[in-house]
Design an enzyme around this catalytic site. Structure first.
Site, PDB file in Angstrom:
ATOM      1  N   ASP A  15       1.097  -1.061  -0.075  1.00 43.03           N
ATOM      2  CA  ASP A  15       0.114   0.160   0.050  1.00 43.03           C
ATOM      3  C   ASP A  15       0.970   0.930   0.111  1.00 43.03           C
ATOM      4  O   ASP A  15       2.206   1.161   0.110  1.00 43.03           O
ATOM      5  CB  ASP A  15      -0.876   0.115   1.146  1.00 43.03           C
ATOM      6  N   SER A  16       0.396   2.302  -0.251  1.00 42.30           N
ATOM      7  CA  SER A  16       1.104   3.704  -0.001  1.00 42.30           C
ATOM      8  C   SER A  16       1.419   3.896   1.479  1.00 42.30           C
ATOM      9  O   SER A  16       2.565   4.622   1.724  1.00 42.30           O
ATOM     10  CB  SER A  16       0.184   4.710  -0.533  1.00 42.30           C
ATOM     11  N   TYR A  47      -0.749   8.319  -2.749  1.00 45.24           N
ATOM     12  CA  TYR A  47      -1.187   8.148  -4.132  1.00 45.24           C
ATOM     13  C   TYR A  47      -2.450   8.749  -4.527  1.00 45.24           C
ATOM     14  O   TYR A  47      -2.672   8.852  -5.669  1.00 45.24           O
ATOM     15  CB  TYR A  47      -1.502   6.400  -4.163  1.00 45.24           C
ATOM     16  N   GLY A  48      -3.454   8.992  -3.665  1.00 42.21           N
ATOM     17  CA  GLY A  48      -4.763   9.690  -4.102  1.00 42.21           C
ATOM     18  C   GLY A  48      -4.814  10.886  -5.052  1.00 42.21           C
ATOM     19  O   GLY A  48      -5.248  11.349  -5.551  1.00 42.21           O
ATOM     20  N   CYS A  79      -4.335  -1.601  -1.895  1.00 38.70           N
ATOM     21  CA  CYS A  79      -4.707  -0.173  -2.082  1.00 38.70           C
ATOM     22  C   CYS A  79      -5.515  -0.094  -3.430  1.00 38.70           C
ATOM     23  O   CYS A  79      -5.230  -0.381  -4.407  1.00 38.70           O
ATOM     24  CB  CYS A  79      -3.462   0.517  -2.261  1.00 38.70           C
ATOM     25  N   ASN A  80      -6.665   0.573  -3.018  1.00 39.94           N
ATOM     26  CA  ASN A  80      -7.629   0.649  -4.304  1.00 39.94           C
ATOM     27  C   ASN A  80      -7.055   1.736  -5.367  1.00 39.94           C
ATOM     28  O   ASN A  80      -7.320   1.309  -6.465  1.00 39.94           O
ATOM     29  CB  ASN A  80      -9.041   1.432  -3.628  1.00 39.94           C
ATOM     30  N   THR A  81      -6.505   2.716  -4.970  1.00 44.19           N
ATOM     31  CA  THR A  81      -5.833   3.770  -6.030  1.00 44.19           C
ATOM     32  C   THR A  81      -4.931   2.825  -6.863  1.00 44.19           C
ATOM     33  O   THR A  81      -4.853   2.882  -7.965  1.00 44.19           O
ATOM     34  CB  THR A  81      -5.204   4.749  -5.270  1.00 44.19           C
ATOM     35  N   CYS A 193     -11.046   2.855  -0.224  1.00 49.66           N
ATOM     36  CA  CYS A 193      -9.806   3.039   0.170  1.00 49.66           C
ATOM     37  C   CYS A 193      -9.556   2.330   1.551  1.00 49.66           C
ATOM     38  O   CYS A 193     -10.354   2.315   2.465  1.00 49.66           O
ATOM     39  CB  CYS A 193      -9.666   4.589   0.458  1.00 49.66           C
ATOM     40  N   HIS A 195      -7.431   2.688   3.507  1.00 45.60           N
ATOM     41  CA  HIS A 195      -7.329   3.355   4.841  1.00 45.60           C
ATOM     42  C   HIS A 195      -8.536   3.702   5.676  1.00 45.60           C
ATOM     43  O   HIS A 195      -8.532   3.806   6.764  1.00 45.60           O
ATOM     44  CB  HIS A 195      -6.645   4.759   4.537  1.00 45.60           C
TER      45      HIS A 195
HETATM   46  N1  DGL Z   1      -4.884   3.278   0.740  1.00 43.50           N
HETATM   47  C1  DGL Z   1      -4.911   3.782  -0.379  1.00 43.50           C
HETATM   48  C2  DGL Z   1      -6.103   3.323  -1.337  1.00 43.50           C
HETATM   49  O1  DGL Z   1      -6.792   2.218  -1.078  1.00 43.50           O
HETATM   50  C3  DGL Z   1      -4.709   5.177  -0.928  1.00 43.50           C
HETATM   51  C4  DGL Z   1      -4.278   6.290   0.061  1.00 43.50           C
HETATM   52  C5  DGL Z   1      -3.331   7.349  -0.427  1.00 43.50           C
HETATM   53  O2  DGL Z   1      -2.246   6.742  -0.808  1.00 43.50           O
HETATM   54  O3  DGL Z   1      -3.826   8.332  -1.133  1.00 43.50           O
HETATM   55  O4  DGL Z   1      -6.623   3.758  -2.176  1.00 43.50           O
END
Ligand code: DGL
Length: 269
Positions: A15-16, A47-48, A79-81, A193, A195
């Site tokens: 993940d980020s 990452y977003g 991580c979804n992004t 996300c 997080h």
């Molecule tokens: N945890 C990440 C996600 O699922 C992204 C968080 C980020 O780096 O902006 O999208």
């Protein structure tokens, strides 16, 4: 590449930041002795707010380095992004099973009674055609509202370090969905996300008791267990490793914050 699957070959979570721990948690419940490497790209967080082009290059390159170094049996892009943008690139570049994380729009569509679903993710995730495709395939007769909230990522990182969460940040994120047309009918919110489940209580309090929050973590854990079925595992659990890409302004969290997830040491690369 040699993938001789010794019992010690780990599962790599990526993940980020610390959001992927919400996927690691349910996976450890299903596979309690699985060796774990948890990787967080702190040098790239958040990452977003990165461009698709940047992430499509960065994520496969970094995962390639991590696979070389730790020789995992399977990698999870928790991580979804990163998944919605780079999953296909990663699969094309690496020769091992890759599990991605996609917004739980399908179960949300089955769950809603009002027909109005919210998708709360990062700004990068909610603008993806991937989300439109999922909505068209599984929720074509529903209204799917989207909102990107970078503030929730920062708040989730802070909470895991033991810092206070500003309720206004959480309330603004919910208002970002509610204030859209038909937003007052919202009854299911997809936490798109990894997080955001770290803020489950805060989000539930802000959304109210009539709204269900769902995420994909349990399904991903089942997928990992399925893909590794029949493989050898150690007889007992040993502490996992967390690896952080080096960032000037963001040191790794204290080990105590990661210990509940079975992490016993921290490395930086
Ligand atoms: N945890 C990440 C996600 O699922 C992204 C968080 C980020 O780096 O902006 O999208």
């Amino acid at each position: 590449m040699d993938h001789s699957l010794g019992a010690d070959a780990p599962i790599l979570f990526f993940d980020s930041g610390l959001g992927g721990l919400t996927v690691l948690g349910p996976t450890r419940e299903l596979l309690p002795t699985a060796p774990i490497v948890y990787a967080a790209d702190y040098a790239g967080l958040p990452y977003g707010q990165k461009s698709d082009v940047e992430l499509a290059a960065r994520v496969p390159a970094l995962l390639g380095r991590l696979v070389e170094r730790y020789r995992p049996r399977l990698a999870v892009i928790a991580c979804n992004t990163a998944s919605t943008i780079a999953l296909a690139h990663v699969r094309a570049a690496l020769d091992l099973p890759i599990v991605g994380t996609v917004p739980a729009i399908k179960p949300a569509a089955a769950m809603t009674r009002t027909g109005v679903i919210g998708v709360l993710g990062t700004e990068a995730t909610v603008r993806q055609p991937y989300v439109s495709d999922l909505s068209a395939r599984f929720a074509s007769d529903k209204t799917v509202l989207r909102h990107g909230s970078p503030g929730l990522v920062t708040a989730a990182e802070a909470k895991l370090r033991g810092e206070a969460v500003d309720p206004a940040v959480v309330e603004r994120a919910i208002a970002g969905l509610r204030d859209q047309p038909d937003g007052d009918m919202l009854d299911v919110i997809v936490l798109a996300c990894t997080h955001f489940p770290l803020l489950q209580q805060e989000l539930q309090a802000a959304a109210g008791p009539d709204v269900s929050l769902i995420d994909g973590a349990a399904g991903i854990a089942r997928r990992i267990a399925h893909l590794t079925e029949g493989q050898r595992w150690p007889d007992s659990a040993s502490p996992g490793v967390a690896v952080f890409t080096r960032s000037e302004d963001r040191p790794p969290p204290p080990l105590a914050a990661l210990a509940p997830y079975g992490i016993g040491s921290i490395e930086t690369i």
